[in-house]
Design an enzyme around this catalytic site. Structure first.
Site, short mmCIF file in Angstrom:
data_model
loop_
_atom_site.label_atom_id
_atom_site.label_comp_id
_atom_site.label_asym_id
_atom_site.label_seq_id
_atom_site.Cartn_x
_atom_site.Cartn_y
_atom_site.Cartn_z
N GLY A 157 71.62 49.48 42.11
CA GLY A 157 71.18 50.54 43.95
C GLY A 157 70.15 50.36 44.69
O GLY A 157 69.27 50.57 46.04
N TRP A 167 69.88 47.21 47.38
CA TRP A 167 70.03 47.15 47.80
C TRP A 167 71.44 48.50 49.19
O TRP A 167 71.23 48.57 49.76
CB TRP A 167 71.67 45.75 47.88
CG TRP A 167 70.72 44.59 48.51
CD1 TRP A 167 69.97 44.20 47.35
CD2 TRP A 167 71.60 43.36 48.57
NE1 TRP A 167 69.68 43.33 47.25
CE2 TRP A 167 70.46 42.23 48.49
CE3 TRP A 167 72.82 43.20 49.49
CZ2 TRP A 167 71.04 41.35 48.58
CZ3 TRP A 167 73.17 41.92 49.69
CH2 TRP A 167 72.38 40.99 49.50
N LYS A 194 75.84 36.71 48.06
CA LYS A 194 75.19 35.79 47.41
C LYS A 194 76.40 34.82 46.93
O LYS A 194 77.60 34.85 46.09
CB LYS A 194 74.72 37.09 45.79
CG LYS A 194 73.61 35.42 44.42
CD LYS A 194 73.10 35.83 44.04
CE LYS A 194 73.68 37.50 43.40
NZ LYS A 194 72.32 38.11 42.51
N ASP A 252 75.77 41.37 46.50
CA ASP A 252 74.81 40.69 45.47
C ASP A 252 75.35 40.58 44.37
O ASP A 252 74.78 40.56 43.38
CB ASP A 252 73.74 41.77 45.76
CG ASP A 252 72.03 41.04 45.02
OD1 ASP A 252 72.54 39.78 45.20
OD2 ASP A 252 71.15 41.34 44.26
N ASP A 257 86.24 48.58 39.83
CA ASP A 257 87.05 46.71 39.80
C ASP A 257 86.89 47.11 41.18
O ASP A 257 88.23 47.67 41.70
CB ASP A 257 87.13 46.82 38.95
CG ASP A 257 87.37 44.60 38.87
OD1 ASP A 257 87.25 44.45 40.03
OD2 ASP A 257 88.12 45.17 38.41
N ASP A 277 80.50 49.58 41.72
CA ASP A 277 81.07 48.87 41.55
C ASP A 277 81.01 49.33 39.80
O ASP A 277 81.01 50.29 40.00
CB ASP A 277 79.36 49.07 40.75
CG ASP A 277 77.94 47.50 39.89
OD1 ASP A 277 78.74 47.03 39.24
OD2 ASP A 277 77.19 46.96 40.74
#
Length: 231
Positions: free
Chosen positions: A83, A85, A183, A143, A119, A103
């Protein structure tokens, strides 16, 4: 553990350095990792400011550079757990903003945000996230990184596949002019992803924020100026 004091950079008080003693059940590599972690200034700063992870500072640094999170923005945070970000997005979007985190792992509630467990490649989870946003996103963040298996080529392909899944969702939910931050890791297999981003965004750049460890191969793709339908 033993602690010893040393002068902090710039003379701003004193900083404690933590020395981790070896334990019979801990291998030397784990001891080195633990000592580096405990002495990491970003870890210490995250604890002091109430962030759930040092990674929060990566987003802070990216936002300071690229001005990604405007007041009142709708932000979708992919791979949100634990958590960090999400916390930054809530702070910077302000009271009029909407922040939704997704998530596959559970995460404790973040005040001011909606967290969904599931998912992101599941169409139902994606629809729940879109509904929670209440409109098209101004910014999609990712990320995410998959669990690695130790085989470099395989791990890289899994990382790229996850990044591409984030990109596909971003292309589906972003508002015109929106931005996408993801990322990736150094390697050649993300070329197709970059080509797609360049068709759909006015600007696509790579950035490695200072909070990203120097030895890490991670970097971030920052795509701004979303153009629905592509160039």
């Amino acid at each position: 553990m033993a602690r010893r004091g040393r002068g902090a950079a710039g003379g701003a008080g004193r900083k404690l350095t933590v020395t981790v003693r070896s334990a019979r059940r801990r291998d030397p590599a784990s001891t080195r990792w633990l000592q580096r972690h405990l002495n990491d200034p970003y870890v210490q700063a995250a604890k002091a400011r109430g962030y759930r992870s040092r990674a929060a500072f990566k987003l802070i640094e990216l936002d300071d550079r690229f001005r990604l999170i405007r007041k009142g923005a709708r932000v979708l945070d992919l791979g949100a757990a634990p958590g960090g970000w999400t916390q930054v997005a809530v702070e910077r979007a302000g009271a009029g903003g909407t922040v939704v985190g997704v998530d596959i792992l559970p995460a404790a509630p973040v005040p001011g945000a909606t967290l969904l467990q599931g998912d992101l490649t599941d169409a139902e989870v994606a629809q729940r996230a879109i509904a929670a946003l209440g409109g098209r996103a101004d910014l999609v963040l990712s990320d995410m990184a998959p669990n690695t298996v130790g085989h470099a080529a395989t791990d890289h392909l899994r990382i790229v596949a996850l990044a591409e899944a984030a990109m596909e969702l971003a292309l589906a939910v972003l508002a015109p002019g929106g931005a996408f931050v993801c990322k990736v890791f150094q390697g050649g297999s993300e070329r197709g992803m970059l080509a797609t981003l360049k068709r759909h965004f006015a600007s696509v750049r790579h950035a490695k924020p200072p909070a990203s460890r120097k030895e890490s191969a991670e970097t971030y793709v920052v795509a701004t100026g979303f153009r629905p339908g592509g160039a």
